[in-house]
Design an enzyme around this catalytic site. Structure first.
Site, PDB file in Angstrom:
ATOM      1  N   HIS A 228       0.821  -1.212   0.000  1.00  0.00           N
ATOM      2  CA  HIS A 228       0.000   0.000   0.000  1.00  0.00           C
ATOM      3  C   HIS A 228       0.860   1.269   0.000  1.00  0.00           C
ATOM      4  O   HIS A 228       0.653   2.180  -0.794  1.00  0.00           O
ATOM      5  CB  HIS A 228      -0.908  -0.022   1.234  1.00  0.00           C
ATOM      6  CG  HIS A 228      -1.787   1.170   1.348  1.00  0.00           C
ATOM      7  ND1 HIS A 228      -3.005   1.249   0.717  1.00  0.00           N
ATOM      8  CD2 HIS A 228      -1.614   2.346   1.998  1.00  0.00           C
ATOM      9  CE1 HIS A 228      -3.557   2.427   0.979  1.00  0.00           C
ATOM     10  NE2 HIS A 228      -2.732   3.119   1.761  1.00  0.00           N
ATOM     11  N   HIS A 243       3.198   6.052  -1.726  1.00  0.00           N
ATOM     12  CA  HIS A 243       3.903   7.149  -1.065  1.00  0.00           C
ATOM     13  C   HIS A 243       5.417   6.993  -1.125  1.00  0.00           C
ATOM     14  O   HIS A 243       6.100   7.364  -0.164  1.00  0.00           O
ATOM     15  CB  HIS A 243       3.458   7.243   0.404  1.00  0.00           C
ATOM     16  CG  HIS A 243       1.985   7.413   0.559  1.00  0.00           C
ATOM     17  ND1 HIS A 243       1.337   8.583   0.243  1.00  0.00           N
ATOM     18  CD2 HIS A 243       1.011   6.553   0.970  1.00  0.00           C
ATOM     19  CE1 HIS A 243       0.038   8.444   0.468  1.00  0.00           C
ATOM     20  NE2 HIS A 243      -0.185   7.219   0.900  1.00  0.00           N
ATOM     21  N   LYS A 286      -4.782  10.000  -8.594  1.00  0.00           N
ATOM     22  CA  LYS A 286      -4.463  10.196  -7.178  1.00  0.00           C
ATOM     23  C   LYS A 286      -4.597  11.673  -6.875  1.00  0.00           C
ATOM     24  O   LYS A 286      -3.953  12.512  -7.490  1.00  0.00           O
ATOM     25  CB  LYS A 286      -3.027   9.723  -6.876  1.00  0.00           C
ATOM     26  CG  LYS A 286      -2.620   9.866  -5.416  1.00  0.00           C
ATOM     27  CD  LYS A 286      -3.255   8.808  -4.525  1.00  0.00           C
ATOM     28  CE  LYS A 286      -2.830   8.977  -3.068  1.00  0.00           C
ATOM     29  NZ  LYS A 286      -3.412   7.964  -2.172  1.00  0.00           N
TER      30      LYS A 286
END
Ligand SMILES: *[C@@H]1O[C@H](CO)[C@@H](O)[C@H](O)[C@H]1NC(C)=O
Ligand SMILES: *[C@@H]1O[C@H](CO)[C@@H](O)[C@H](O)[C@H]1NC(C)=O
Length: 352
Positions: A228, A243, A286
């Protein structure tokens, strides 16, 4: 008396908590963060973007903040000042971070935080202009690169982890957390706080916390904190997580990622910096993907782990070169490992 009842209710509500990002459990009254898939702030009803269980979790009054930042297992013997001090040390020890000659970015258009959802490509050029191959050949970067191609980004589809991939996880943890000063310092700190009594316990726990599989959709073992946070996923038609700057660079280079703009640029003038970016990843958008830019893999892993272990599910404030930064983590409460320990649901630099 009233206070006692409310407190009891609060504790009951959150101790049953499931704080996946589609739920308001443990998030009531939090400040608006466009990174989230749905919202639990006091204006979400007005903005029609509340999570489905907002009313159930946050009460009829809507604007209350019953469970704001309630520590799930926060280490009360670690002070905010100690987190700042150890993060400064980790920052100084990040010898593998990019230098100005190793990494050149072209951040182009800065948009306001109210424009992040507009899906407009404001930046004709890629974000990463130049990344040195010597930097990516460093052992911890190589170990990260080996892991990043292991994942199926769609939630609801099970991950399988062949023996080779598990070896890559072990190699990554060894390279980042055992063989670097950053990893050694993090262990030293957590050991001094009684969290881990040996380095192997530390590494094993990080392995479970980051690589342990859990289910985000369809009851499939489709996700992990690492997938993730570092690699990124697709959930409900949107990019979820994502990220890490190295993954961003790789996908951009492959022609699979289109950088649109950024809505946050940290105050740092050398790497690592922090950006909050808008982009499209092979068909999916995003709204705000925040990441350290130019950090080493061990630095990202250490910062997120430090915040998750000491301030799980909360905003944790670190200090990097004298500048303050919030890091947000989420606990994954739908399944656990070991003695009821929680996996990391997400971790990222919080952009204001
Ligand atoms: C700090 O708190 C943790 C968790 O409550 C506990 O396990 C540990 O022993 C404490 N450490 C010290 C040095 O008091
Ligand atoms: C929670 O876990 C159970 C069993 O592991 C699974 O069937 C269910 O779909 C999960 N719920 C969510 C929201 O992921």
């Amino acid at each position: 008396m009233k206070v006692t009842v409310i407190l009891f209710l609060t504790i009951t509500l959150i101790s049953q908590g499931y704080s996946g990002s589609l739920s308001c459990k443990r998030r009531c009254g939090e400040s608006y963060d466009p990174m989230n898939d749905c919202h639990c702030d006091s204006e979400c009803q007005q903005n029609k973007d509340c999570c489905k269980d907002y009313k159930k979790q946050c009460g009829r009054r809507g604007t209350n903040s019953l469970c704001i930042h309630f520590p799930s297992q926060a280490l009360t013997n670690v002070s905010d000042e100690e987190i700042k001090a150890v993060s400064e040390t980790l920052y100084k020890l990040d010898h593998n971070r990019a230098t100005a000659s190793e990494l050149v970015i072209d951040s182009q258009t800065l948009i306001s935080s109210s424009q992040t959802g507009s899906k407009v490509d404001h930046s004709p050029s890629p974000l990463f202009k130049q990344v040195s191959s010597t930097l990516l050949a460093k052992p911890t970067f190589k170990a990260l690169l080996n892991l990043l191609d292991n994942y199926n980004r769609m939630t609801g589809q099970a991950e399988d982890v062949p023996a080779l991939e598990e070896q890559e996880q072990d190699a990554f943890l060894q390279a980042t957390m055992v063989d670097t000063d950053v990893g050694k310092e993090l262990y030293k700190f957590l050991n001094s706080k009684g969290v881990y009594s040996s380095q192997s316990e530390f590494v094993q726990d990080l392995k479970m916390m980051w690589f342990g599989l859990y289910s985000r959709a369809n009851g499939q073992q489709d996700s992990s904190a690492f997938e993730h946070t570092f690699s990124g996923e697709i959930k409900n038609g949107k990019v979820s997580g994502f990220h890490n700057w190295v993954q961003f660079y790789l996908k951009e280079k492959e022609g699979l990622l289109n950088y649109y703009s950024h809505s946050f640029n940290g105050p740092w003038t050398s790497f690592p910096d922090v950006l909050g970016m808008q982009f499209e990843w092979d068909g999916y958008f995003k709204e705000v993907g925040s990441a350290f830019i130019g950090s080493s893999p061990e630095f990202d892993l250490a910062m997120y782990s430090l915040c998750y272990i000491t301030r799980p599910g909360q905003r944790c404030y670190v200090s990097l070169g004298g500048q303050s930064l919030g890091i947000q983590t989420y606990t994954w409460d739908n399944s656990s490992y070991g003695d009821g320990k929680k996996f990391i649901g997400s971790a990222y630099p919080a952009t204001p």
